[in-house]
Design a protein around this motif. Structure first.
Motif, mmCIF file in Angstrom:
data_model
loop_
_atom_site.group_PDB
_atom_site.id
_atom_site.type_symbol
_atom_site.label_atom_id
_atom_site.label_comp_id
_atom_site.label_asym_id
_atom_site.label_seq_id
_atom_site.Cartn_x
_atom_site.Cartn_y
_atom_site.Cartn_z
ATOM 1 N N ALA A 1 0.843 -1.866 0.109
ATOM 2 C CA ALA A 1 0.493 -0.090 0.105
ATOM 3 C C ALA A 1 0.948 1.317 -0.167
ATOM 4 C CB ALA A 1 -1.034 0.128 1.380
ATOM 5 N N SER A 2 0.144 2.489 -0.752
ATOM 6 C CA SER A 2 1.004 3.643 -1.209
ATOM 7 C C SER A 2 0.163 4.840 -0.628
ATOM 8 C CB SER A 2 1.786 3.478 -1.680
ATOM 9 O OG SER A 2 2.911 4.560 -2.040
ATOM 10 N N PRO A 3 0.575 5.639 -0.261
ATOM 11 C CA PRO A 3 -0.813 6.600 0.367
ATOM 12 C C PRO A 3 -0.410 8.087 -0.942
ATOM 13 C CG PRO A 3 2.018 7.533 0.961
ATOM 14 C CD PRO A 3 1.747 5.715 0.880
ATOM 15 N N SER A 4 -1.999 8.498 -1.188
ATOM 16 C CA SER A 4 -3.049 8.805 -2.029
ATOM 17 C C SER A 4 -2.987 10.461 -1.730
ATOM 18 C CB SER A 4 -3.613 8.054 -2.259
ATOM 19 O OG SER A 4 -3.614 8.847 -4.205
ATOM 20 N N SER A 5 -3.558 11.104 -2.023
ATOM 21 C CA SER A 5 -3.462 12.498 -1.677
ATOM 22 C C SER A 5 -5.052 12.574 -1.452
ATOM 23 C CB SER A 5 -2.726 14.002 -2.782
ATOM 24 O OG SER A 5 -4.178 13.591 -4.478
ATOM 25 N N ALA A 6 -5.779 11.124 -1.742
ATOM 26 C CA ALA A 6 -7.866 11.387 -2.614
ATOM 27 C C ALA A 6 -7.840 9.873 -2.258
ATOM 28 C CB ALA A 6 -8.436 12.115 -3.629
ATOM 29 N N PRO A 7 -8.511 9.666 -1.425
ATOM 30 C CA PRO A 7 -8.562 8.523 -1.417
ATOM 31 C C PRO A 7 -8.885 7.257 -2.575
ATOM 32 C CG PRO A 7 -10.293 9.156 -0.637
ATOM 33 C CD PRO A 7 -9.636 10.400 -1.060
ATOM 34 N N ALA A 8 -8.720 6.068 -2.859
ATOM 35 C CA ALA A 8 -8.159 5.431 -4.747
ATOM 36 C C ALA A 8 -9.623 4.795 -4.610
ATOM 37 C CB ALA A 8 -6.878 4.768 -4.550
ATOM 38 N N SER A 9 -10.131 5.617 -5.973
ATOM 39 C CA SER A 9 -11.589 4.398 -6.465
ATOM 40 C C SER A 9 -11.403 3.477 -6.451
ATOM 41 C CB SER A 9 -12.159 5.507 -7.153
ATOM 42 O OG SER A 9 -11.034 5.139 -8.750
ATOM 43 N N HIS A 10 -10.628 2.455 -6.375
ATOM 44 C CA HIS A 10 -10.106 1.134 -6.464
ATOM 45 C C HIS A 10 -9.208 0.231 -5.730
ATOM 46 C CE1 HIS A 10 -12.790 1.186 -9.986
ATOM 47 N NE2 HIS A 10 -11.705 2.229 -10.442
ATOM 48 N N PRO A 11 -9.120 -0.873 -5.646
ATOM 49 C CA PRO A 11 -8.451 -1.163 -4.352
ATOM 50 C C PRO A 11 -6.296 -1.237 -4.604
ATOM 51 C CG PRO A 11 -10.375 -3.039 -5.179
ATOM 52 C CD PRO A 11 -10.009 -1.584 -5.846
ATOM 53 N N TRP A 12 -7.227 -1.821 -6.221
ATOM 54 C CA TRP A 12 -5.624 -1.637 -6.424
ATOM 55 C C TRP A 12 -4.126 -0.062 -7.221
ATOM 56 C CZ3 TRP A 12 -6.190 1.101 -11.367
ATOM 57 C CH2 TRP A 12 -6.955 0.924 -11.994
ATOM 58 N N GLN A 13 -5.404 1.346 -6.819
ATOM 59 C CA GLN A 13 -5.026 2.266 -7.022
ATOM 60 C C GLN A 13 -3.972 2.468 -5.667
ATOM 61 O OE1 GLN A 13 -8.682 3.978 -9.727
ATOM 62 N NE2 GLN A 13 -7.394 5.860 -9.061
ATOM 63 N N VAL B 1 6.633 14.962 -18.253
ATOM 64 C CA VAL B 1 5.891 13.266 -19.241
ATOM 65 C C VAL B 1 4.304 13.423 -18.722
ATOM 66 C CG1 VAL B 1 5.409 11.468 -19.219
ATOM 67 C CG2 VAL B 1 7.738 12.198 -19.581
ATOM 68 N N LEU B 2 4.277 13.825 -17.099
ATOM 69 C CA LEU B 2 2.643 13.415 -16.631
ATOM 70 C C LEU B 2 2.444 15.027 -16.953
ATOM 71 C CD1 LEU B 2 3.665 11.116 -15.929
ATOM 72 C CD2 LEU B 2 2.608 11.791 -13.306
ATOM 73 N N LEU B 3 3.440 15.637 -17.611
ATOM 74 C CA LEU B 3 2.618 17.795 -17.491
ATOM 75 C C LEU B 3 1.898 17.438 -18.684
ATOM 76 C CD1 LEU B 3 2.056 20.404 -16.844
ATOM 77 C CD2 LEU B 3 4.399 21.129 -17.088
ATOM 78 N N ALA B 4 2.777 16.547 -20.067
ATOM 79 C CA ALA B 4 1.769 16.686 -21.150
ATOM 80 C C ALA B 4 1.025 16.028 -21.415
ATOM 81 C CB ALA B 4 3.590 15.648 -22.007
ATOM 82 N N SER B 5 0.187 14.261 -20.396
ATOM 83 C CA SER B 5 0.168 14.028 -21.145
ATOM 84 C C SER B 5 -1.385 13.476 -19.832
ATOM 85 C CB SER B 5 0.820 12.610 -21.774
ATOM 86 O OG SER B 5 1.120 12.024 -20.616
ATOM 87 N N THR B 6 -1.038 14.074 -19.239
ATOM 88 C CA THR B 6 -2.392 13.258 -18.286
ATOM 89 C C THR B 6 -2.982 14.365 -17.519
ATOM 90 O OG1 THR B 6 -0.501 13.772 -15.967
ATOM 91 C CG2 THR B 6 -0.707 11.668 -17.103
ATOM 92 N N ARG B 7 -4.198 14.329 -16.693
ATOM 93 C CA ARG B 7 -4.628 15.601 -16.627
ATOM 94 C C ARG B 7 -5.032 14.803 -14.565
ATOM 95 N NH1 ARG B 7 -8.249 14.426 -21.020
ATOM 96 N NH2 ARG B 7 -7.815 16.233 -21.801
ATOM 97 N N PRO B 8 -5.460 16.319 -13.646
ATOM 98 C CA PRO B 8 -5.939 15.323 -12.053
ATOM 99 C C PRO B 8 -6.054 14.491 -12.338
ATOM 100 C CG PRO B 8 -5.235 17.775 -12.557
ATOM 101 C CD PRO B 8 -4.909 17.487 -13.367
ATOM 102 N N GLY B 9 -6.038 13.413 -11.255
ATOM 103 C CA GLY B 9 -6.952 11.983 -10.872
ATOM 104 C C GLY B 9 -7.176 11.371 -12.151
ATOM 105 N N ASP B 10 -6.378 11.331 -13.307
ATOM 106 C CA ASP B 10 -5.954 10.032 -14.266
ATOM 107 C C ASP B 10 -5.342 9.181 -13.157
ATOM 108 O OD1 ASP B 10 -6.947 11.474 -16.392
ATOM 109 O OD2 ASP B 10 -5.376 12.180 -17.148
ATOM 110 N N VAL B 11 -5.053 7.915 -13.695
ATOM 111 C CA VAL B 11 -4.255 6.707 -12.904
ATOM 112 C C VAL B 11 -3.146 6.527 -13.936
ATOM 113 C CG1 VAL B 11 -4.541 4.385 -12.946
ATOM 114 C CG2 VAL B 11 -6.558 5.598 -11.932
ATOM 115 N N VAL B 12 -2.032 6.686 -13.316
ATOM 116 C CA VAL B 12 -0.333 6.412 -13.937
ATOM 117 C C VAL B 12 0.340 5.229 -13.976
ATOM 118 C CG1 VAL B 12 1.891 7.515 -14.981
ATOM 119 C CG2 VAL B 12 -0.079 9.089 -14.439
#
Length: 384
Positions: free
Chosen positions: A16-28, A224-235
């Motif tokens: 397990a690793s922390p996140s700034s918001a609760p993960a919507s799936h157990p594998w996130q 890379v993340l700035l170019a091709s993701t938005r906040p909340g995306d799963v990487v």
């Protein structure tokens, strides 16, 4: 960049690793410890927004490498970077790419990094499997390792391939305007000058040795993340190593899922991500172009009461005026039509942006009607 063998008896276990918001799936926001292909098969299909992959490079090193002073170079000679043949490496590459493709959303994209040892083989296999290459990006290192034998050019760059899931994927994320602002209002080029990982960013063990030989700099993943993701995306990072992707994802308000077969690397990644403080939500907002904003027809301003039928609109200098009609058209000098068409006709021009040409009178001053459109968009955003 640690190798995951195609067959393994190990059972993957989540760290397990922390996140700034609760993960919507157990594998996130987790590090899955085990073979990358076996762990990828456990993830639901079409579940991730971006993949960053730093696979084994298959460097084909033979023997030890020494500096001119005969000191030993700490080269990559780990078992996870060794393959019996190019055919074995190609089979491994096809297997993990197919497993990754299954978990990518239809408009997800993939980044793969490599050197001249492997990137051309990876690129050909990407195309064979149906991925659609969008760009290759050269990461030019400001502080590369010297060429100690003096028999070749100094190897001062690595290559990243950016690809969509397939040719039909047209809505992949590309934050063009954010990158342009990042680059001082100049288009972001495909050659990136970024230092290699060093100094305090480089993870060291208790003996002062590198935890991982190929740790990537956070600056590279940030871009890379700035170019091709938005906040909340799963990487997804299927070769997680010491967790650079996860650390940067957490800072930028993205979720991550990492797969790493080496428990030592996974433990280092977990401690690293535990220490990350995410940026606040306001600072993670991305610049967006007008093309990405919801379309607001002029008639909607009339429906919302921001413009009234019968109202008179003016150009910036008050030389041209037009009457607003209930259907959203304008009338001026015997001409009728849209805000754009009438704006062009009164000027004798071929075209006109009516949103910036026409103004309304509000509280004794002229207000460009594009500002009224922005107010309409703000109302729609609050309603949503």
């Amino acid at each position: 960049m640690s190798q995951s063998r195609i067959r393994t008896a190990r059972t993957g276990s989540p760290v397990a690793s922390p996140s700034s918001a609760p993960a919507s799936h157990p594998w996130q926001d987790r590090i899955l410890v085990g073979d990358c292909i076996a762990e990828l098969e456990k993830l639901p299909p079409k579940s991730v927004d971006l993949v960053f992959a730093d696979p084994p490079y298959n460097l084909q090193l033979a023997g030890t490498l020494h500096r001119p002073d005969q000191s030993l170079v700490d080269a990559v000679d780990d078992d996870w970077d060794r393959f019996d043949s190019f055919e074995a490496y190609d089979a491994f590459t096809r297997a993990w790419l197919l497993a990754v493709r299954r978990v990518m959303k239809p408009d997800a994209s993939l980044w793969v990094i490599g050197s001249y040892h492997n990137i051309f083989r990876v690129g050909a296999i990407l195309q064979d499997l149906g991925f659609w290459i969008l760009n290759d990006v050269v990461w030019r290192k400001t502080n590369p390792m010297p060429n100690f034998k003096g028999r070749r050019f100094q190897n001062a760059h690595e290559t990243l391939i950016w690809a969509a899931r397939d040719q039909s994927a047209k809505k992949y994320t590309f934050n063009y305007d954010a990158l342009k602002a990042f680059n001082e209002d100049t288009q972001m080029r495909s050659d990136w000058v970024i230092p290699i990982c060093s100094g305090g960013e480089r993870l060291k063990d208790e003996a002062g040795d590198k935890v991982h030989p190929t740790q990537k700099p956070e600056g590279l993943l940030h871009r890379v993340l700035l170019a091709s993701t938005r906040p909340g995306d799963v990487v997804l990072d299927p070769f997680f190593g010491t967790g650079t992707t996860g650390a940067v994802a957490r800072k930028l308000g993205r979720s991550f899922v990492g797969i790493e077969r080496d428990e030592t690397y996974a433990a280092a990644a977990r401690a690293r991500i535990d220490a990350v403080v995410p940026h606040d939500a306001a600072s993670l907002e991305l610049m967006r172009s007008k093309k990405s904003e919801p379309r607001i027809p002029f008639g909607s301003l009339i429906e919302a009461g921001l413009v009234e039928p019968g109202e008179i609109l003016f150009d910036a200098k008050g030389r041209h005026l037009a009457h607003v009609r209930a259907d959203g058209s304008l009338e001026a000098l015997g001409h009728t039509g849209s805000i754009h068409r009438v704006g062009a006709l009164v000027q004798g021009a071929e075209a006109c942006n009516g949103w910036t040409f026409w103004h309304a009178s509000r509280a004794g001053r002229f207000v460009v009607i594009d500002d009224l459109r922005k107010e309409m968009r703000s109302r729609l955003g609050e309603a949503c």
